[in-house]
Structures are given as C-alpha cells and as structure tokens.
Design a protein around this motif. Sequence first.
Motif, PDB file in Angstrom:
ATOM      1  N   SER A 222     -13.017 -94.494-117.166  1.00 53.78           N
ATOM      2  CA  SER A 222     -12.094 -94.972-116.137  1.00 53.78           C
ATOM      3  C   SER A 222     -10.664 -94.811-116.635  1.00 53.78           C
ATOM      4  N   PRO A 223      -9.698 -94.605-115.741  1.00 51.43           N
ATOM      5  CA  PRO A 223      -8.294 -94.514-116.192  1.00 51.43           C
ATOM      6  C   PRO A 223      -7.862 -95.735-116.999  1.00 51.43           C
ATOM      7  N   LYS A 224      -8.451 -96.875-116.678  1.00 53.36           N
ATOM      8  CA  LYS A 224      -8.162 -98.103-117.414  1.00 53.36           C
ATOM      9  C   LYS A 224      -9.462 -98.641-118.002  1.00 53.36           C
ATOM     10  N   GLY A 225      -9.430 -99.023-119.244  1.00 48.53           N
ATOM     11  CA  GLY A 225     -10.592 -99.604-119.886  1.00 48.53           C
ATOM     12  C   GLY A 225     -10.252-100.964-120.458  1.00 48.53           C
ATOM     13  N   GLN A 226     -10.425-101.102-121.782  1.00 48.00           N
ATOM     14  CA  GLN A 226     -10.143-102.382-122.430  1.00 48.00           C
ATOM     15  C   GLN A 226      -8.886-102.330-123.293  1.00 48.00           C
ATOM     16  N   GLU A 227      -8.120-101.230-123.185  1.00 44.54           N
ATOM     17  CA  GLU A 227      -7.024-101.006-124.112  1.00 44.54           C
ATOM     18  C   GLU A 227      -5.915-102.053-124.044  1.00 44.54           C
ATOM     19  N   LEU A 228      -5.760-102.717-122.904  1.00 44.21           N
ATOM     20  CA  LEU A 228      -4.715-103.734-122.777  1.00 44.21           C
ATOM     21  C   LEU A 228      -5.158-105.107-123.260  1.00 44.21           C
ATOM     22  N   ASP A 229      -6.442-105.234-123.604  1.00 39.89           N
ATOM     23  CA  ASP A 229      -6.986-106.516-124.074  1.00 39.89           C
ATOM     24  C   ASP A 229      -6.776-107.645-123.066  1.00 39.89           C
ATOM     25  N   ASP A 230      -6.675-107.271-121.796  1.00 37.05           N
ATOM     26  CA  ASP A 230      -6.364-108.272-120.778  1.00 37.05           C
ATOM     27  C   ASP A 230      -7.612-108.988-120.252  1.00 37.05           C
ATOM     28  N   HIS A 231      -8.777-108.437-120.512  1.00 32.39           N
ATOM     29  CA  HIS A 231      -9.997-109.075-120.013  1.00 32.39           C
ATOM     30  C   HIS A 231     -10.487-110.159-120.955  1.00 32.39           C
ATOM     31  N   TYR A 232     -10.269-109.988-122.236  1.00 31.43           N
ATOM     32  CA  TYR A 232     -10.790-110.913-123.244  1.00 31.43           C
ATOM     33  C   TYR A 232     -10.216-112.319-123.038  1.00 31.43           C
ATOM     34  N   PHE A 233     -11.098-113.278-122.798  1.00 26.58           N
ATOM     35  CA  PHE A 233     -10.711-114.671-122.535  1.00 26.58           C
ATOM     36  C   PHE A 233      -9.834-114.816-121.295  1.00 26.58           C
ATOM     37  N   GLY A 234      -9.854-113.801-120.437  1.00 21.75           N
ATOM     38  CA  GLY A 234      -9.040-113.868-119.232  1.00 21.75           C
ATOM     39  C   GLY A 234      -9.613-114.823-118.203  1.00 21.75           C
ATOM     40  N   VAL A 235      -8.838-115.059-117.153  1.00 25.68           N
ATOM     41  CA  VAL A 235      -9.282-115.937-116.068  1.00 25.68           C
ATOM     42  C   VAL A 235     -10.521-115.322-115.413  1.00 25.68           C
ATOM     43  N   LEU A 236     -11.528-116.141-115.187  1.00 24.86           N
ATOM     44  CA  LEU A 236     -12.769-115.646-114.593  1.00 24.86           C
ATOM     45  C   LEU A 236     -12.551-115.262-113.129  1.00 24.86           C
ATOM     46  N   LYS A 237     -13.096-114.123-112.735  1.00 28.90           N
ATOM     47  CA  LYS A 237     -13.050-113.747-111.332  1.00 28.90           C
ATOM     48  C   LYS A 237     -13.902-114.716-110.523  1.00 28.90           C
ATOM     49  N   GLU A 238     -13.556-114.866-109.248  1.00 28.54           N
ATOM     50  CA  GLU A 238     -14.197-115.892-108.421  1.00 28.54           C
ATOM     51  C   GLU A 238     -15.711-115.712-108.339  1.00 28.54           C
ATOM     52  N   ARG A 239     -16.161-114.480-108.108  1.00 27.50           N
ATOM     53  CA  ARG A 239     -17.610-114.247-108.004  1.00 27.50           C
ATOM     54  C   ARG A 239     -18.304-114.520-109.336  1.00 27.50           C
ATOM     55  N   VAL A 240     -17.676-114.114-110.416  1.00 24.30           N
ATOM     56  CA  VAL A 240     -18.263-114.325-111.736  1.00 24.30           C
ATOM     57  C   VAL A 240     -18.293-115.811-112.067  1.00 24.30           C
ATOM     58  N   SER A 241     -17.225-116.515-111.731  1.00 23.88           N
ATOM     59  CA  SER A 241     -17.170-117.952-111.986  1.00 23.88           C
ATOM     60  C   SER A 241     -18.272-118.690-111.223  1.00 23.88           C
TER      61      SER A 241
END
Length: 696
Positions: A222-241
């Motif tokens: 994908s053009p964007k992956g995990q390189e920004l480290d923004d998913h780690y410990f991030g706010v849970l998405k509504e469906r996932v929560s």
Amino acid sequence: MERIDKMFGENVFNDAVMKERLTKPTYKALKNTIDKGEPLDVSIADEIAKVMKEWAIEKGATHFTHWFQPLTGLTAEKHDAFIDPEGPGKVILKFSGKELIKGEPDASSFPSGGLRATCSARGYTIWDCTSPAFVKDNTLCIPTVFCSYTGEVLDTKGPLLRSVDALSKEAIRVLRCLGNTTSQKVFPNVGPEQEYFIVDKKSYDEREDLIFTGRTLFGAPSPKGQELDDHYFGVLKERVSAFMKDVDKELWALGITAKTKHNEVAPAQHEIATIYTSGNLATDNNQLVMEVLKKIALRHGLVCLLHEKPFAGINGSGKHNNWSMGTDDGLNLLDPTDTPHSNKQFLLFFTATIKAVDKYADLLRFSASNAGNDHRLGANEAPPAIISVFVGDQLEDILEQLEKGSATSTKGNSKLDLAISTIPTVEKDATDRNRTSPFAFTGNKFEFRMPPSSKSVAEPNTVLNAIVADVLSEIADRLEKASNVDAEVEKILTEIVKEHKKVVFNGNGYADAWVEEAEKRGLPNIKTTVEATKALIADKNVSVFEKFGILTKEELESRYEVALENYAKAINIEALTMIDMASKKIVPAVIKYTAELANSLNAIKAAVPSADVTTESELITKISGLTAKLNISLRELKASTEKAAATTDAYDQAYAYKFDVFEKMSVLREAADALEVLVDKKAWPFPTYSDLLFNV
C-alpha cells in the motif's frame, strides 16, 4: 453493561460454584485432586456430574462435550444432548459420572504421525479437573486429555500436564535443600499476549488466499504502511472498539482475565493480553481467546486473522509467552527482590532457566515453529531465529560477579526526573526492556517472544517446563548429597554462569553483527521450521522427555512426522491457491485489461495518426512482458508442487516445499505484484492491501 466483577466467570463451573453446590466431602476430595494432585476418587464423579449438569442447564446448556486439543493446533468437540429416553415420547435429562470422566472420539481421524491406523479408531478423552468446565454456545464444555486406545497421548494437554508435574517435583526438591519446608507444589505461571489482524469481511470474502491460507499470497504494498508509527497505541476505530468490547464481555463471562487491548504496530493489527494464571489454565484460556476473537469478529462484519504474516512488508503477529514459577503458598521463584545478589533461591532458579535455554535451544526453537512463523522470525518485527537470553544490566553484573566466585552487590535502581514541576519523580526499573530478544527477563518472569500467533502455547510451555525441570533435577541431585549446601550453591552458580553465559546477550538482536557473534559463541541459528523439527528426535531431547515420562521416543517420532506433514500441507495449500488465483483470476483480468489498452491504442491511432502513443505502447509492453513472466513462473510452480507432493519421505517432502516450492511461489508473486501496480484498480480481480488494511 453489567459490572465486570459481577459477570466475571458467570459461565464457569469454578471453585465458588463447586463450594456452594457440592457436598463438603465431595468438594474436599475434588480440591485435594486439583490442589495437591491426589488421585481422583471416581466414586464421587456421579455427584459432581449431577451438580454440573444442573448448573449448566440453568445457564441454558442443552448439550455437553469433551473439549480437547488434538495435534491440529485447534480444539475439538463432539456434542451430546443431556436427553435420555423415558417411555414413549418422553425424555429425562441425564449426565453420569462415567460420561463426565471419559468420552470416546475417533482417534484415527486426527494427526498421529502413524501412531494410529484408520482401522484402530478408538480413542479416549479423559476429564482434566484442574481446568474448570464452562458453558459456551449452550454447551457444557469439559476440558480433557486425548489419548489412543493403547495409551499414547494424541494431544497437547497431556504432555503439558506431565511437564507441570515434572517441574513441580524437581523444584520442590531444590526448595527442600534450601530449607523451604512449607511449599508443597510448584507450578508454571503463564500470561500469553495474543496479536492478531482485523479486516472487513466483504474484502476477505473476495480473497481466496485469505480464506484458504490465512494470509495474502499476492499483494503489492500500500502507498502507506506502518512507517509513520501512527497506528501503534493509536485511538481505536469505532468498529474495532465495539468488537473488542464484545470480546471482553465474552471472555470475562468465561472467567478469562482479558486485561490489556491496543492497536499494534502494523495497520489493522491489534493485541489482547490476559493476566497470569497457571500454565495449564492459561493454555486453555488462550485457545478460547483465539476462538472468541474469530467468532465475535464475524458478528461485526469483520474477520480476525491469526496467521503470523498475513501481509508482506508490514509487521506480523506473534504470541509472547510470559513464564515464571510459583508455589502454592504464594512465592514467585523468579522474583529477584531488592537484593538479588544475596537471594540464593532466586539465583538458582534464574540461572537454571538460563542453562536450560542454552542446553536445549534447538528444542525451544522448534516449539516456536510453524510455516507462518518462518515469515516472521528474524525480521525487524520479531526476535531472530537465534535463541539468546536478555537479563539486563543489573543481573548481568551479578552474573559477572558469580563467574568470578560469588556475588556481593546489586546495582541500585535510579530515579527518573523529567525536571517538570507538575510531574512526579519516579523510580526506574532495574533494567531496560529489550524487544529484540527472543527470551528476555522482564522483572520477575521470562518473556518468550518467539511463539507463533496461531499456535497453542502448550508446546512452548511443555518444553520450558521439561528443560527447566531437567536442570533443577541435576541441581537437586548435587544439593541432596552436599555436606555444605551454601557452598555447593555457590559452586553451582559459578559453574552455570561459566558454561552458559554465551547465551546471555543484552544487545540488538536485529543487528548483522549479532549473527556473526552468535556463530562465534556456538549458538545455533535454525532458520526454518523444517530444520527445527529435527530437534524433536535428537537423542538429548528424547532423553529429557522420557526421563520425566512426558513423551516416549515413539510419541516424539510421531510428532516429528506430524510437524513435517503439517508444514508440507500448509505450503501445498498455499501453492495450489496461488496457482488457482493466478490461472483463474489474475491472468484473465490482465489479458482483458491489456486488450482494452490495445483497443484504446488502436482507436487513438485511427483518430489521430500523428498522436504520440509512446506511453500506451510502453505500458502494454511492460504488462505483456510481466504476464509472460508470470505464466512461466506459474508453470514452474505447478511442476515443483507436483514433484514435492510425490516425495514420500516426510523430511524430504517438507524440505522440497520449503526450498523449492516456496521459492517458486516467491517468483510468481513478484510478477503478479508488479502487474498489480500497472493494472487499473477497477480491473484488478480482488481487493488490494489498501482495501484490506485501511477499510475497517
């Protein structure tokens, strides 16, 4: 929502329920079996069964099942209704002590590595009263061990329970030598951390590879992956929560201490962790955690992926196995206390574990092996395949002192002051945390970070229990003969450190320099599951299992066959799925798209003969070239797969799948992924990584 403490364990036939409902003599007898290992008096089984049945019916149960864990890595159930005929058109609800204690599933249809032939079908499931029964999906589930008619164990629970007994026996011997007369039992405490991915079910249903193998066999980054480290410990998405909340409720009702949940490093990746409990129960609970994750996800239009590497190019999933040794009177034998240098009890059990890990590194490595984990180990997301032990600066200093003769001091903990007036000064831990270490001491326990996310933790813990028991047995033999126990303890500690300090490594496990250093130290670097399976039949490993009656040589040989067979089947399914997807979806889609490009090119030429069509021509040429490459790779993969499937020797077959078929799969994927980048997204035949990772 109902308060957690009110709903916790409501679907478990736990100690509180037993104490309330059983007669005092029956409750006492059952507790003596559970807590002290005394033989179970089958005469009390009828009363227990009757009470258990009434309790389960109150919970809505209509059936009962012996819940067991065969060598598939999953759990198994055969449901029987409580009903029993009583005259024409009438039934009564019955559940006997005999039905509680023993069941008879087919033993020939589960993996056995040749132990059971199809004509030798009878097998037994036998009640494990140390793991409480529970109700799920209107069924009373009774945890059991699974064995053949002739007594060979065919599951993961049987060897685990035997290893727990072995560890307890040898640890108590050591404790008695050290003057401990109160502890009666030692047991492993385990706290698994479970990683997993969540994807949208609609996208999942369009991916044949995810359905059949649990991972994407094709997929450009994908053009964007995990390189920004923004998913780690991030706010849970509504469906996932919402999904996680329902998972918590279901697990709490089953008495499982779901404690921690968060987003993991990779997009769509998450983690759930439970609180420490006894190794046997923790294993059962983790099997239920995996089942509940998958079940609840479907209710939310999601799919839970437990495969170790469902997506290339981003982090995969593991299962961190936190392990320690505790006593029935509340001691943690791996608690260093404030002055570990003077805590001989801690130092003995601590260094015994280090010796065990070094001596049986190959066996420990095998326990963390499967086809999926081969993608993960050694990458910058998981420990390397080299087994080493992280102990931290404080304990490494003590080990260095012991190597010279005796430890006389402990480095003190320091304070952390951020120089912010409103932020309190806090005490730092004794050591940093090393996330690159496969086996790290983390305060008062060891964290084994290598196990695969999809695999039961029974095998890693069976191995840990057995190998530590073996070293403790050696230590007990010496201490029981010693005229001066304290002097012998000092001698043992120094010897262990001198002989096994090579396995201690506090540095960066991802660095290339560590691979070279490990080789100089003589540490094994077993890179693949296929090569790791040999540990099961190595003489020294067979010896330790037979020494404690955990597994016989024949049973180990059968598990060796099962492991190789499972690996070969996993890669074979992946190869066949790739062939199917490439032949029936990718090639037709690309040909159709190429034809559309060619028609467009011809239309432009006809309309404007002088138009520059270099871009269109180059694109068609690139796509055509990659299509030809894909087609050649497809033919080669088919030939390699057929050749591997025809190989009769189990090891040779698994080896062929790893080092021939898998290599051909990689070449085919390379061509397909290159085509995905060039082909119009609307023309591509299945959802892309962008769809899967960011559409929840």
